[in-house]
Design an enzyme around this catalytic site. Structure first.
Site, PDB file in Angstrom:
ATOM      1  N   HIS A   1       0.836  -1.205   0.000  1.00  0.00           N
ATOM      2  CA  HIS A   1       0.000   0.000   0.000  1.00  0.00           C
ATOM      3  C   HIS A   1       0.863   1.244   0.000  1.00  0.00           C
ATOM      4  O   HIS A   1       2.033   1.203   0.381  1.00  0.00           O
ATOM      5  CB  HIS A   1      -0.926   0.013   1.226  1.00  0.00           C
ATOM      6  CG  HIS A   1      -0.199  -0.116   2.527  1.00  0.00           C
ATOM      7  ND1 HIS A   1       0.229  -1.320   3.018  1.00  0.00           N
ATOM      8  CD2 HIS A   1       0.193   0.818   3.430  1.00  0.00           C
ATOM      9  CE1 HIS A   1       0.843  -1.136   4.182  1.00  0.00           C
ATOM     10  NE2 HIS A   1       0.839   0.161   4.442  1.00  0.00           N
TER      11      HIS A   1
ATOM     12  N   HIS B   1       0.791   5.424   1.161  1.00  0.00           N
ATOM     13  CA  HIS B   1       0.159   6.470   1.970  1.00  0.00           C
ATOM     14  C   HIS B   1       0.192   7.799   1.225  1.00  0.00           C
ATOM     15  O   HIS B   1       1.239   8.188   0.693  1.00  0.00           O
ATOM     16  CB  HIS B   1       0.932   6.687   3.280  1.00  0.00           C
ATOM     17  CG  HIS B   1       1.027   5.494   4.164  1.00  0.00           C
ATOM     18  ND1 HIS B   1       0.254   5.332   5.282  1.00  0.00           N
ATOM     19  CD2 HIS B   1       1.824   4.388   4.119  1.00  0.00           C
ATOM     20  CE1 HIS B   1       0.568   4.208   5.894  1.00  0.00           C
ATOM     21  NE2 HIS B   1       1.522   3.603   5.209  1.00  0.00           N
TER      22      HIS B   1
END
Ligand code: 5GP
Length: 145
Positions: A107, A109
């Site tokens: 992932h 941010h």
């Protein structure tokens, strides 16, 4: 968890992808899902994840999936900027527990930044109000182009 290991499909992002856990969703296409971080380091902290992936980190990911992921990151970052008018954006990605990674599904941010407002500590902030996250997600989603 070190850089070595196997993907655990019981991780929270895999559950969000399967609809088994809630998330304040911002954007979704064939390749990526974006949603609000529940322990935000700043107002509008958004996560972007690949939808079809069993990579725990960037090193394990297919180049084509990375290309789609970062196209999604740019698209969502532009929407975060348009919605919240930050002075800057911190975009981060952690690989391995020692680096700060706590969820082992790749992932990225997207963290809006404002002059004079220090960045909250990674993984140490309080849980955000679900209603506020939903409102922010809708504001950002409205600016996706
Ligand atoms: P990492 O530490 O792996 O780079 O980032 C994981 C992020 O996921 C953290 O910023 C953390 O606040 C966020 N997070 C952890 N659990 C949940 C959850 O259940 N829902 C959402 N939306 N974010 C989460």
């Amino acid at each position: 968890m070190s850089l070595d290991g196997t993907y655990d499909d019981g991780n929270i992002f895999a559950k969000i992808l399967r609809g088994e856990a809630p998330a304040a969703k911002v954007f979704e296409d064939d390749h990526v899902l974006a949603f609000m971080d529940v322990f935000p380091q700043a107002k509008g902290h958004t996560l972007v994840i690949p939808k079809h992936s069993s990579a725990r980190n960037l090193l394990e990911e297919e180049p084509q999936t990375l290309a789609h992921l970062f196209q999604g990151v740019q698209r969502v970052a532009r929407a975060v900027r348009a919605a919240l008018r930050p002075d800057g954006l911190t975009i981060t990605q952690f690989n391995g527990a020692v680096s700060g990674q706590t969820v082992f599904h790749l992932h990225v941010h997207i963290i809006p930044r404002w002059d004079g407002v220090p960045l909250g500590r990674h993984g140490e902030g309080g849980m955000a109000d679900a209603g506020e996250l939903k409102t922010l997600a809708a504001e950002i989603a409205a600016k996706i182009s």
